[in-house]
Design a protein around this motif. Structure first.
Motif, PDB file in Angstrom:
ATOM      1  N   ALA A  84     -54.955  24.475 -28.614  1.00  0.00           N
ATOM      2  CA  ALA A  84     -53.697  25.200 -28.804  1.00  0.00           C
ATOM      3  C   ALA A  84     -53.755  26.608 -28.234  1.00  0.00           C
ATOM      4  N   SER A  85     -54.958  27.195 -28.194  1.00  0.00           N
ATOM      5  CA  SER A  85     -55.086  28.571 -27.711  1.00  0.00           C
ATOM      6  C   SER A  85     -54.767  28.702 -26.222  1.00  0.00           C
ATOM      7  N   ARG A  86     -54.654  27.580 -25.517  1.00  0.00           N
ATOM      8  CA  ARG A  86     -54.299  27.615 -24.096  1.00  0.00           C
ATOM      9  C   ARG A  86     -52.798  27.828 -23.892  1.00  0.00           C
ATOM     10  N   PHE A  87     -52.032  27.672 -24.959  1.00  0.00           N
ATOM     11  CA  PHE A  87     -50.576  27.746 -24.854  1.00  0.00           C
ATOM     12  C   PHE A  87     -50.052  28.973 -25.603  1.00  0.00           C
ATOM     13  N   SER A  88     -48.764  29.200 -25.478  1.00  0.00           N
ATOM     14  CA  SER A  88     -48.116  30.219 -26.290  1.00  0.00           C
ATOM     15  C   SER A  88     -48.344  29.892 -27.763  1.00  0.00           C
ATOM     16  N   PRO A  89     -48.598  30.895 -28.628  1.00  0.00           N
ATOM     17  CA  PRO A  89     -48.873  30.609 -30.033  1.00  0.00           C
ATOM     18  C   PRO A  89     -47.734  29.902 -30.759  1.00  0.00           C
ATOM     19  N   ILE A  90     -46.529  29.928 -30.186  1.00  0.00           N
ATOM     20  CA  ILE A  90     -45.402  29.250 -30.831  1.00  0.00           C
ATOM     21  C   ILE A  90     -45.420  27.752 -30.530  1.00  0.00           C
ATOM     22  N   THR A  91     -45.988  27.343 -29.403  1.00  0.00           N
ATOM     23  CA  THR A  91     -45.986  25.929 -29.015  1.00  0.00           C
ATOM     24  C   THR A  91     -46.648  25.035 -30.060  1.00  0.00           C
ATOM     25  N   PRO A  92     -47.825  25.387 -30.616  1.00  0.00           N
ATOM     26  CA  PRO A  92     -48.409  24.540 -31.659  1.00  0.00           C
ATOM     27  C   PRO A  92     -47.514  24.390 -32.882  1.00  0.00           C
ATOM     28  N   LEU A  93     -46.729  25.435 -33.204  1.00  0.00           N
ATOM     29  CA  LEU A  93     -45.807  25.324 -34.333  1.00  0.00           C
ATOM     30  C   LEU A  93     -44.760  24.251 -34.077  1.00  0.00           C
ATOM     31  N   ILE A  94     -44.272  24.179 -32.844  1.00  0.00           N
ATOM     32  CA  ILE A  94     -43.257  23.193 -32.486  1.00  0.00           C
ATOM     33  C   ILE A  94     -43.813  21.783 -32.624  1.00  0.00           C
ATOM     34  N   VAL A  95     -44.996  21.548 -32.054  1.00  0.00           N
ATOM     35  CA  VAL A  95     -45.614  20.217 -32.130  1.00  0.00           C
ATOM     36  C   VAL A  95     -45.955  19.873 -33.574  1.00  0.00           C
ATOM     37  N   GLY A  96     -46.452  20.863 -34.324  1.00  0.00           N
ATOM     38  CA  GLY A  96     -46.801  20.627 -35.722  1.00  0.00           C
ATOM     39  C   GLY A  96     -45.602  20.237 -36.557  1.00  0.00           C
ATOM     40  N   ASN A  97     -44.459  20.853 -36.302  1.00  0.00           N
ATOM     41  CA  ASN A  97     -43.241  20.500 -37.029  1.00  0.00           C
ATOM     42  C   ASN A  97     -42.882  19.036 -36.815  1.00  0.00           C
ATOM     43  N   ILE A  98     -43.034  18.568 -35.599  1.00  0.00           N
ATOM     44  CA  ILE A  98     -42.728  17.165 -35.285  1.00  0.00           C
ATOM     45  C   ILE A  98     -43.662  16.226 -36.044  1.00  0.00           C
ATOM     46  N   PHE A  99     -44.951  16.558 -36.067  1.00  0.00           N
ATOM     47  CA  PHE A  99     -45.923  15.714 -36.772  1.00  0.00           C
ATOM     48  C   PHE A  99     -45.625  15.657 -38.268  1.00  0.00           C
ATOM     49  N   VAL A 100     -45.337  16.808 -38.884  1.00  0.00           N
ATOM     50  CA  VAL A 100     -45.058  16.827 -40.320  1.00  0.00           C
ATOM     51  C   VAL A 100     -43.797  16.034 -40.634  1.00  0.00           C
ATOM     52  N   SER A 101     -42.770  16.170 -39.815  1.00  0.00           N
ATOM     53  CA  SER A 101     -41.536  15.404 -40.023  1.00  0.00           C
ATOM     54  C   SER A 101     -41.804  13.907 -39.980  1.00  0.00           C
ATOM     55  N   CYS A 102     -42.606  13.479 -39.011  1.00  0.00           N
ATOM     56  CA  CYS A 102     -42.937  12.050 -38.896  1.00  0.00           C
ATOM     57  C   CYS A 102     -43.733  11.566 -40.100  1.00  0.00           C
ATOM     58  N   SER A 103     -44.668  12.381 -40.576  1.00  0.00           N
ATOM     59  CA  SER A 103     -45.496  11.965 -41.711  1.00  0.00           C
ATOM     60  C   SER A 103     -44.656  11.785 -42.971  1.00  0.00           C
ATOM     61  N   LEU A 104     -43.645  12.646 -43.173  1.00  0.00           N
ATOM     62  CA  LEU A 104     -42.791  12.517 -44.349  1.00  0.00           C
ATOM     63  C   LEU A 104     -42.025  11.199 -44.322  1.00  0.00           C
ATOM     64  N   PHE A 105     -41.593  10.800 -43.133  1.00  0.00           N
ATOM     65  CA  PHE A 105     -40.919   9.505 -43.020  1.00  0.00           C
ATOM     66  C   PHE A 105     -41.878   8.360 -43.364  1.00  0.00           C
ATOM     67  N   VAL A 106     -43.131   8.465 -42.931  1.00  0.00           N
ATOM     68  CA  VAL A 106     -44.136   7.429 -43.235  1.00  0.00           C
ATOM     69  C   VAL A 106     -44.331   7.303 -44.742  1.00  0.00           C
ATOM     70  N   PHE A 107     -44.395   8.429 -45.464  1.00  0.00           N
ATOM     71  CA  PHE A 107     -44.588   8.380 -46.913  1.00  0.00           C
ATOM     72  C   PHE A 107     -43.472   7.601 -47.601  1.00  0.00           C
ATOM     73  N   GLY A 108     -42.256   7.732 -47.098  1.00  0.00           N
ATOM     74  CA  GLY A 108     -41.141   7.046 -47.741  1.00  0.00           C
ATOM     75  C   GLY A 108     -40.939   5.618 -47.285  1.00  0.00           C
ATOM     76  N   ALA A 109     -41.332   5.308 -46.059  1.00  0.00           N
ATOM     77  CA  ALA A 109     -41.034   3.994 -45.488  1.00  0.00           C
ATOM     78  C   ALA A 109     -42.061   2.925 -45.845  1.00  0.00           C
ATOM     79  N   PHE A 110     -43.301   3.335 -46.133  1.00  0.00           N
ATOM     80  CA  PHE A 110     -44.364   2.362 -46.383  1.00  0.00           C
ATOM     81  C   PHE A 110     -45.009   2.646 -47.735  1.00  0.00           C
ATOM     82  N   HIS A 111     -45.283   1.601 -48.497  1.00  0.00           N
ATOM     83  CA  HIS A 111     -45.707   1.762 -49.883  1.00  0.00           C
ATOM     84  C   HIS A 111     -47.123   1.256 -50.132  1.00  0.00           C
TER      85      HIS A 111
END
Length: 412
Positions: free
Chosen positions: A278-305
């Motif tokens: 991540a240090s190769r990119f703008s410090p904001i770029t990892p935040l953007i990718v991280g937001n996408i990952f967290v959003s996807c994980s929340l969907f996984v918690f609800g969709a699969f039991h």
């Protein structure tokens, strides 16, 4: 690497090691608070959400003042008040036996955290050379997760989901942490004192607010991080309530403690490789990718039991968490004016609005739809987390424009 470690100030090591034990004490107790309130006191999901949310609500409004006042009166005084206050707060948790008592004590918990966290991070930035700041901030983040590896398992073994005994241990840990800080500040007597002729002395609280509020890059990043923290907050508020209430999950408290520990272990495994990338990119770029990952994980918690799906969801969530949080301290330090560093770190505490909204939103959705509607509930929380993406993209664009303008000005 050894040379870099050797260059870290002893007071920084005190904060890093203290963070390990402090987070161990906190994670053996606070993550089980919502389960304890439901199981032992018969609280509803909405009542539980209000009790959990008040800590972050108080923190939102106190963190700015804590960071600002540390610029004015010095880091040391603020850290002493907050760390010893924290010790008494955990004793209060252990003694509480009514929902309103937990509400009051958790509000004080939020106040102590809001004073201590931005002040300690600002102190780390003050005493660390620029070339070591990324290392020190990531060591602090690793320390948080070392504590979280052990804490939840200890909390489970101590039976905190049905009793409050571990709160006494957490209080003792913070008291000892405070004693060590006193000793270190006595040894390093000039550290953490008020800076002479600080720019913060010339600014009122409202003036400092205007300075940070006029920084467009900072404002965009802050709003984006509110939504990131909203998603992160569901992991310790909505998810454990759902696991305790769902008829499809047995021993929800036990599995949640394992998930917390898995989260911390994965952080320790992936943190430094991800940071190097991540240090190769703008410090904001990892935040953007991280937001996408967290959003996807929340969907996984609800969709699969299934347990395996939950564990996979934790891994996805953790990668997103690391990407979101390992670069934020470095980013704020880059954006901040040096003489107002504590103020910037304090204002950045407003991202805890996400932690206020998460338990309220999650508790409301569980009350309205029930645990059987997990797909709908977790889809909603995933989408609200993703609302942060446009603001983070604006922040990255504006930061890039500022850098171009600065480079042009230097050439002229």
């Amino acid at each position: 690497m050894f040379k870099a470690f050797k260059g870290i100030h002893p007071l920084s090591w005190t904060i890093i090691v203290g963070t390990i034990f402090g987070r161990m004490g906190t994670s053996m107790s606070i993550p089980f608070l919502s389960i304890y309130l439901i199981k032992s006191l018969g609280a509803s999901p909405s009542e539980t959400g209000i009790v959990v949310a008040v800590s972050s609500l108080i923190g939102v409004f106190a963190s700015f003042y804590g960071g600002y006042i540390s610029d004015v009166i010095g880091r040391r005084s603020v850290m002493f008040i907050s760390v010893f206050g924290w010790a008494f707060v955990f004793i209060g948790f252990a003694l509480a036996d009514e929902i309103w008592m937990f509400f009051v004590v958790n509000a004080l918990n939020g106040l102590c955290r809001a004073l201590f966290e931005p002040t300690s991070r600002a102190l780390l930035a003050d005493i660390t050379p620029k070339e070591n700041k990324l290392l020190v901030f990531n060591l602090r983040y690793a320390a948080i997760n070392l504590g979280v590896v052990v804490g939840p398992i200890l909390g489970l073994q101590l039976g905190l989901s049905s009793s409050g005994g571990a709160f006494y241990i957490a209080g003792l840990i913070y008291f000892l942490y405070g004693i060590v800080l006193v000793i270190q500040f006595l040894i390093n007597s000039q550290m953490g004192r008020k800076a002479e002729r600080s720019e913060a002395d010339k600014l009122s609280l409202a003036g400092a607010m205007r300075v940070t509020g006029s920084d467009r890059t900072f404002v965009y990043v802050l709003i984006g991080m509110i939504f990131c923290v909203l998603g992160y907050g569901h992991f310790s508020s909505t998810l454990p309530q759902y696991m305790e209430m769902s008829p499809d999950i047995t021993d929800g408290a036990k599995w949640f403690s394992y998930m917390l520990s898995l989260n911390a272990v994965v952080v320790l495994i992936v943190q430094f490789p991800l940071v190097r990338m991540a240090s190769r990119f703008s410090p904001i770029t990892p935040l953007i990718v991280g937001n996408i990952f967290v959003s996807c994980s929340l969907f996984v918690f609800g969709a699969f039991h299934t347990v395996s799906a939950f564990l996979i969801g934790v891994v996805i969530f953790t990668v997103g968490e690391v990407l979101m949080f390992t670069m934020t301290d470095v980013l704020v330090d880059q954006i901040a004016k040096p003489e107002l560093r504590g103020t910037y770190f304090g204002v950045f505490g407003f991202n805890n609005l996400g932690n206020v909204i998460a338990p309220l939103l999650g508790g409301y959705l569980l009350d309205i739809y029930g645990s059987s509607s997990s797909v709908l509930i977790f889809t909603i929380v995933a989408l609200t987390t993703a609302f942060g993406l446009p603001f983070l993209l604006l922040g990255r664009r504006h930061m890039h424009m500022q850098q171009v303008q600065e480079e042009y000005a230097e050439k002229m």
